[in-house]
Design a protein around this motif. Structure first.
Motif, PDB file in Angstrom:
ATOM      1  N   ALA A  87       0.838  -1.197   0.000  1.00  0.00           N
ATOM      2  CA  ALA A  87       0.000   0.000   0.000  1.00  0.00           C
ATOM      3  C   ALA A  87       0.875   1.249   0.000  1.00  0.00           C
ATOM      4  O   ALA A  87       1.852   1.338   0.749  1.00  0.00           O
ATOM      5  CB  ALA A  87      -0.925   0.012   1.211  1.00  0.00           C
ATOM      6  N   VAL A  88       0.534   2.215  -0.864  1.00  0.00           N
ATOM      7  CA  VAL A  88       1.222   3.508  -0.891  1.00  0.00           C
ATOM      8  C   VAL A  88       0.526   4.398   0.135  1.00  0.00           C
ATOM      9  O   VAL A  88      -0.580   4.891  -0.081  1.00  0.00           O
ATOM     10  CB  VAL A  88       1.164   4.127  -2.297  1.00  0.00           C
ATOM     11  CG1 VAL A  88       1.862   5.480  -2.314  1.00  0.00           C
ATOM     12  CG2 VAL A  88       1.788   3.190  -3.323  1.00  0.00           C
ATOM     13  N   ARG A 118      -3.979   7.526   5.039  1.00  0.00           N
ATOM     14  CA  ARG A 118      -4.752   7.062   3.903  1.00  0.00           C
ATOM     15  C   ARG A 118      -3.828   6.416   2.886  1.00  0.00           C
ATOM     16  O   ARG A 118      -2.711   6.885   2.657  1.00  0.00           O
ATOM     17  CB  ARG A 118      -5.487   8.227   3.240  1.00  0.00           C
ATOM     18  CG  ARG A 118      -6.311   7.800   2.018  1.00  0.00           C
ATOM     19  CD  ARG A 118      -6.850   8.986   1.255  1.00  0.00           C
ATOM     20  NE  ARG A 118      -7.504   8.534   0.024  1.00  0.00           N
ATOM     21  CZ  ARG A 118      -7.869   9.322  -0.966  1.00  0.00           C
ATOM     22  NH1 ARG A 118      -7.638  10.616  -0.883  1.00  0.00           N
ATOM     23  NH2 ARG A 118      -8.447   8.826  -2.051  1.00  0.00           N
ATOM     24  N   SER A 119      -4.292   5.336   2.269  1.00  0.00           N
ATOM     25  CA  SER A 119      -3.573   4.708   1.166  1.00  0.00           C
ATOM     26  C   SER A 119      -4.038   5.331  -0.140  1.00  0.00           C
ATOM     27  O   SER A 119      -5.238   5.501  -0.363  1.00  0.00           O
ATOM     28  CB  SER A 119      -3.841   3.195   1.153  1.00  0.00           C
ATOM     29  OG  SER A 119      -3.305   2.619  -0.029  1.00  0.00           O
ATOM     30  N   CYS A 159      -4.575  14.435   3.000  1.00  0.00           N
ATOM     31  CA  CYS A 159      -4.531  13.690   1.741  1.00  0.00           C
ATOM     32  C   CYS A 159      -5.870  13.056   1.383  1.00  0.00           C
ATOM     33  O   CYS A 159      -5.932  12.153   0.550  1.00  0.00           O
ATOM     34  CB  CYS A 159      -3.456  12.602   1.803  1.00  0.00           C
ATOM     35  SG  CYS A 159      -1.774  13.247   1.831  1.00  0.00           S
ATOM     36  N   ASN A 160      -6.948  13.527   2.000  1.00  0.00           N
ATOM     37  CA  ASN A 160      -8.261  13.070   1.581  1.00  0.00           C
ATOM     38  C   ASN A 160      -8.590  13.664   0.215  1.00  0.00           C
ATOM     39  O   ASN A 160      -8.182  14.783  -0.112  1.00  0.00           O
ATOM     40  CB  ASN A 160      -9.335  13.488   2.595  1.00  0.00           C
ATOM     41  CG  ASN A 160      -9.271  12.630   3.848  1.00  0.00           C
ATOM     42  OD1 ASN A 160      -9.069  11.427   3.779  1.00  0.00           O
ATOM     43  ND2 ASN A 160      -9.423  13.272   5.005  1.00  0.00           N
ATOM     44  N   GLU A 161      -9.345  12.926  -0.567  1.00  0.00           N
ATOM     45  CA  GLU A 161      -9.632  13.319  -1.946  1.00  0.00           C
ATOM     46  C   GLU A 161     -10.255  14.703  -2.042  1.00  0.00           C
ATOM     47  O   GLU A 161      -9.953  15.486  -2.931  1.00  0.00           O
ATOM     48  CB  GLU A 161     -10.548  12.282  -2.582  1.00  0.00           C
ATOM     49  CG  GLU A 161     -10.883  12.556  -4.040  1.00  0.00           C
ATOM     50  CD  GLU A 161     -11.742  11.476  -4.642  1.00  0.00           C
ATOM     51  OE1 GLU A 161     -12.238  11.673  -5.755  1.00  0.00           O
ATOM     52  OE2 GLU A 161     -11.925  10.433  -3.993  1.00  0.00           O
ATOM     53  N   SER A 171      -1.934   9.790  -6.775  1.00  0.00           N
ATOM     54  CA  SER A 171      -2.555  11.004  -6.250  1.00  0.00           C
ATOM     55  C   SER A 171      -3.767  10.677  -5.403  1.00  0.00           C
ATOM     56  O   SER A 171      -4.382   9.612  -5.538  1.00  0.00           O
ATOM     57  CB  SER A 171      -2.964  11.942  -7.392  1.00  0.00           C
ATOM     58  OG  SER A 171      -4.173  11.502  -7.994  1.00  0.00           O
ATOM     59  N   SER A 172      -4.132  11.618  -4.546  1.00  0.00           N
ATOM     60  CA  SER A 172      -5.298  11.433  -3.694  1.00  0.00           C
ATOM     61  C   SER A 172      -6.600  11.556  -4.485  1.00  0.00           C
ATOM     62  O   SER A 172      -7.672  11.283  -3.950  1.00  0.00           O
ATOM     63  CB  SER A 172      -5.286  12.442  -2.547  1.00  0.00           C
ATOM     64  OG  SER A 172      -5.141  13.752  -3.045  1.00  0.00           O
TER      65      SER A 172
END
Length: 400
Positions: A181-182, A191-192, A218-220, A241-242
């Motif tokens: 997982a990144v 968050r991944s 880093c939430n979308e 990217s997120s």
């Protein structure tokens, strides 16, 4: 120069353990030294007995079989340290907030001159919201990252395929975990952003984090983040990217060294028939190169984005013989250049910018290690010296 001798290492630590730590760091970092066509050239990587090996001072083609082999190009000897050796470190008294953060074995030396005792030694580290995120070898392939507070206490640990990276603001970290997982983390959240395939021959680590931009959240729907990862098997570097977008960074890019908040990425993208490593600054938003060069390997960018590190396009042995600060806009060298004297002298390729925009690096003169700080105008300050063999640098520079 006023010298204050200290003894920051544990005298009970075996010599083999200390050397193995450095062997592992050279194989895995800066940021990670993969077994691929472009990245293994010009570096003499040391190996733990049971670790994967890397090639030094030459090229291992992408098409080659990735069977671990250990090569040491300069026949480099050691300083003859005995078990229980502890390097004697002498330091100057730099002005507050003027120096780099760095580790010497189990001591965290902070930019303001304070020191914090740690429970163990680490191979790499970054600063994250005032905490130290330090990575240590934790098994046959993967490492363990410890989040350490201002008192030196470990408050969290997690598994990672390589060094942890941090964004320019020091608010967001990223890594590739042992499940592929990144990962990103900020405040009390994580968050991944995607997954990579960690399948690799032998004991290689297939993918490692190279840089993270954006954040802190880093939430979308929030600030957005991009994590750049490097392949250790010759594949093109990728970004996650997120917003859920995953792609190669650019055609031919096999290594990302750094990325800034404006999307300027320092990369390796070619090796010539004369074995010169080529690269430059690639501007992700414009999908084009700002400039390219085969005169230097282009590494980390300064906090203000005005400069990048230039190392020789090829070098043998334990490290480059010189280091140059380049103008990030043009790629031209500035007055900032340093080349240690002596037949056996070299510079560790693992360097770090300070918050004040100076470049910190460790240089070996054939007998001792020197922690140096250089400004773009060429001004150089020696911050500390320490005993150590050529394969066992006592200094670990902390990324910001």
């Amino acid at each position: 120069m006023n010298q204050n001798p200290s003894d920051p290492t544990n005298p009970d630590a075996p010599w083999e353990e200390a050397m193995s730590r450095d062997f592992d760091a050279r194989v895995r970092d800066l940021h990670e030294a993969p077994i691929d066509f472009t990245s293994v050239k010009g570096k003499a990587h040391k190996i733990r007995r049971n670790r994967r090996a890397a090639v030094a001072g030459g090229i291992l083609g992408v098409a080659a079989i990735f069977t671990p082999i250990a090569v040491l190009t300069n026949g480099g000897g050691t300083s003859g340290k005995e078990p229980g050796f502890a390097p004697e470190v002498s330091e100057t008294d730099p002005a507050p907030d003027a120096g780099p953060d760095y580790l010497v074995d189990r001591v965290w030396h902070q930019a303001d001159g304070d020191t914090v005792e740690l429970d163990q030694a680490y191979d790499s580290a970054v600063l994250w919201d005032g905490q130290l995120v330090a990575t240590r070898f934790g098994g046959e392939v993967y490492s363990t990252a410890d989040v350490i507070d201002a008192d030196g206490d470990v408050v969290r640990s997690f598994s990672t395929t390589g060094s942890v990276v941090v964004n320019d603001a020091g608010t967001t970290i990223a890594w590739v975990d042992s499940d592929g997982a990144v990962m990103t983390a900020w405040d009390d959240e994580e968050r991944s952003l995607g997954e990579v395939d960690l399948a690799a021959p032998g004991e290689a680590s297939a993918w490692t984090a190279a840089a993270v931009t954006g954040g802190p959240d880093c939430n979308e729907e929030a600030d957005g983040c991009i994590v750049y990862v490097n392949s250790n098997l010759g594949e093109e570097s990728r970004s996650y990217s997120s917003q859920g977008v995953s792609d190669i960074v650019a055609s031919g890019v096999t290594k990302v060294h750094d990325a800034d908040s404006m999307g300027a990425v320092t990369v390796i993208n070619d090796v010539t028939e004369f074995l010169d490593t080529c690269g430059g600054i690639y501007e992700v938003p414009n999908a084009e190169y700002r400039w390219e060069t085969c005169d230097y390997q282009v590494h980390g960018s300064s906090p203000d984005g005005r400069y990048v590190v230039g190392l020789p396009s090829q070098f043998d042995g334990l490290g480059p013989r010189e280091i140059t600060i380049l103008d990030a806009e043009t790629g031209d060298p500035t007055a900032g250049r340093y080349a240690p004297e002596g037949r056996d002298a070299f510079i560790r390729a693992e360097v770090a910018w300070t918050d004040e925009g100076t470049l910190a690096f460790a240089a070996y003169d054939g007998a001792r290690w020197h922690l140096m700080e250089m400004e773009p105008d060429g001004s150089i300050t020696e911050l500390a010296t320490a005993d150590g063999s050529d394969v066992d640098s006592p200094f670990v520079l902390i990324g910001h």
